[in-house]
Design a protein around this motif. Structure first.
Motif, PDB file in Angstrom:
ATOM      1  N   ILE A   1       0.859  -1.189   0.000  1.00  9.13           N
ATOM      2  CA  ILE A   1       0.000   0.000   0.000  1.00  9.13           C
ATOM      3  C   ILE A   1       0.892   1.234   0.000  1.00  9.13           C
ATOM      4  O   ILE A   1       1.794   1.368   0.831  1.00  9.13           O
ATOM      5  CB  ILE A   1      -0.959  -0.001   1.206  1.00  9.13           C
ATOM      6  N   VAL A   2       0.644   2.107  -0.956  1.00 12.50           N
ATOM      7  CA  VAL A   2       1.469   3.298  -1.150  1.00 12.50           C
ATOM      8  C   VAL A   2       0.657   4.529  -0.756  1.00 12.50           C
ATOM      9  O   VAL A   2      -0.486   4.704  -1.204  1.00 12.50           O
ATOM     10  CB  VAL A   2       1.934   3.419  -2.619  1.00 12.50           C
ATOM     11  N   GLU A   3       1.255   5.382   0.057  1.00 15.52           N
ATOM     12  CA  GLU A   3       0.567   6.587   0.524  1.00 15.52           C
ATOM     13  C   GLU A   3       0.754   7.706  -0.498  1.00 15.52           C
ATOM     14  O   GLU A   3       1.468   8.678  -0.280  1.00 15.52           O
ATOM     15  CB  GLU A   3       1.119   7.013   1.883  1.00 15.52           C
ATOM     16  N   THR A   4       0.101   7.530  -1.629  1.00 18.17           N
ATOM     17  CA  THR A   4       0.107   8.556  -2.665  1.00 18.17           C
ATOM     18  C   THR A   4      -1.313   8.690  -3.189  1.00 18.17           C
ATOM     19  O   THR A   4      -2.114   7.756  -3.058  1.00 18.17           O
ATOM     20  CB  THR A   4       1.092   8.181  -3.804  1.00 18.17           C
ATOM     21  N   GLY A   5      -1.639   9.843  -3.767  1.00 17.80           N
ATOM     22  CA  GLY A   5      -3.028  10.059  -4.152  1.00 17.80           C
ATOM     23  C   GLY A   5      -3.910   9.913  -2.918  1.00 17.80           C
ATOM     24  O   GLY A   5      -3.645  10.489  -1.863  1.00 17.80           O
ATOM     25  N   ASP A   6      -4.941   9.095  -3.036  1.00 15.43           N
ATOM     26  CA  ASP A   6      -5.828   8.803  -1.906  1.00 15.43           C
ATOM     27  C   ASP A   6      -5.540   7.416  -1.341  1.00 15.43           C
ATOM     28  O   ASP A   6      -6.405   6.796  -0.743  1.00 15.43           O
ATOM     29  CB  ASP A   6      -7.298   8.916  -2.355  1.00 15.43           C
ATOM     30  N   GLY A   7      -4.307   6.944  -1.561  1.00 10.52           N
ATOM     31  CA  GLY A   7      -3.914   5.617  -1.105  1.00 10.52           C
ATOM     32  C   GLY A   7      -4.103   4.610  -2.215  1.00 10.52           C
ATOM     33  O   GLY A   7      -5.209   4.446  -2.740  1.00 10.52           O
ATOM     34  N   VAL A   8      -3.014   3.950  -2.622  1.00  3.36           N
ATOM     35  CA  VAL A   8      -3.057   2.996  -3.720  1.00  3.36           C
ATOM     36  C   VAL A   8      -2.509   1.657  -3.252  1.00  3.36           C
ATOM     37  O   VAL A   8      -1.393   1.590  -2.719  1.00  3.36           O
ATOM     38  CB  VAL A   8      -2.223   3.490  -4.936  1.00  3.36           C
ATOM     39  N   ALA A   9      -3.300   0.592  -3.419  1.00  3.86           N
ATOM     40  CA  ALA A   9      -2.846  -0.764  -3.119  1.00  3.86           C
ATOM     41  C   ALA A   9      -2.367  -1.423  -4.414  1.00  3.86           C
ATOM     42  O   ALA A   9      -3.032  -1.310  -5.447  1.00  3.86           O
ATOM     43  CB  ALA A   9      -3.960  -1.590  -2.492  1.00  3.86           C
TER      44      ALA A   9
END
Length: 209
Positions: A196-204
């Motif tokens: 899970i990447v904390e970019t945008g609104d959260g991207v899995a």
């Protein structure tokens, strides 16, 4: 602060085609949710790296992310599922304006019904639709995806409601908890390696084992 910096960096030094900027302005004016700029850049980079031949998108909206993925990989064929007829019509106009109607097909359907009726394997799946249905989508996708297939899921941090940094809106609080449960389920899923990447609104990002 760093997110603002990244957004400004893209806006200042990575210009987009005019029709994409028009779509962003339309989405803002009409409150149509599309991926934030840093999120869409991550999505495009994953498409470039993975080089999928077939992409399934769940949730077309106005066609913004489908167009961006097609730009990132001109050899990919994209099937995009949209339940809203008016959104489908707008998306098709935008796709035609971008000259990508040979590469992107928009299908009017409920995503769960589509997945039940069409058992096709895809190299990459992008999910940006009803957040309460995320688990259902993955459960239907898992049996038909081959090892090495990639699933990318947007909004998995949902404006801070998942982490409970933001609270006080009953419906969003409940949705945030549902997404939290989904995230935990996906992280523990034996058939996916998930980040899970904390970019945008959260991207899995889930890679099928």
């Amino acid at each position: 602060m760093s997110k603002t910096y990244i957004q400004k960096l893209y806006n200042d030094h990575k210009p987009q085609q005019d029709y994409l900027e028009e779509m962003e302005a339309y989405a803002l004016e009409h409150q149509v949710p599309i991926m934030e700029r840093d999120g869409i850049e991550l999505l495009k980079q994953l498409v470039r790296l993975h080089q999928p031949k077939t992409i399934l998108e769940i949730g077309t909206a106005i066609g913004y992310s489908a167009i961006q993925m097609a730009i990132a990989n001109e050899k990919a064929h994209i099937t995009s599922i949209e339940i809203d007829e008016s959104h489908k019509a707008i998306a098709e106009k935008n796709i035609q304006k971008a000259g990508l109607d040979h590469q992107i097909d928009v299908v009017l359907s409920d995503a769960n019904e589509y997945l039940e009726q069409h058992q096709h394997a895809y190299d990459l799946v992008f999910v940006d639709a009803a957040k309460g249905q995320y688990k259902n989508y993955i459960e239907k996708l898992h049996p038909i995806l081959e090892s090495g297939s990639l699933i990318i899921i947007d909004n998995v941090l949902f404006k801070g409601y998942v982490s409970k940094e933001v609270q006080g809106h009953k419906r969003f609080d409940q949705l945030g908890e549902k997404i939290n449960q989904f995230n935990q389920w996906l992280i523990e899923h034996p058939h996916f390696e998930t980040t899970i990447v904390e970019t945008g609104d959260g991207v899995a990002i889930a890679l099928k084992r």
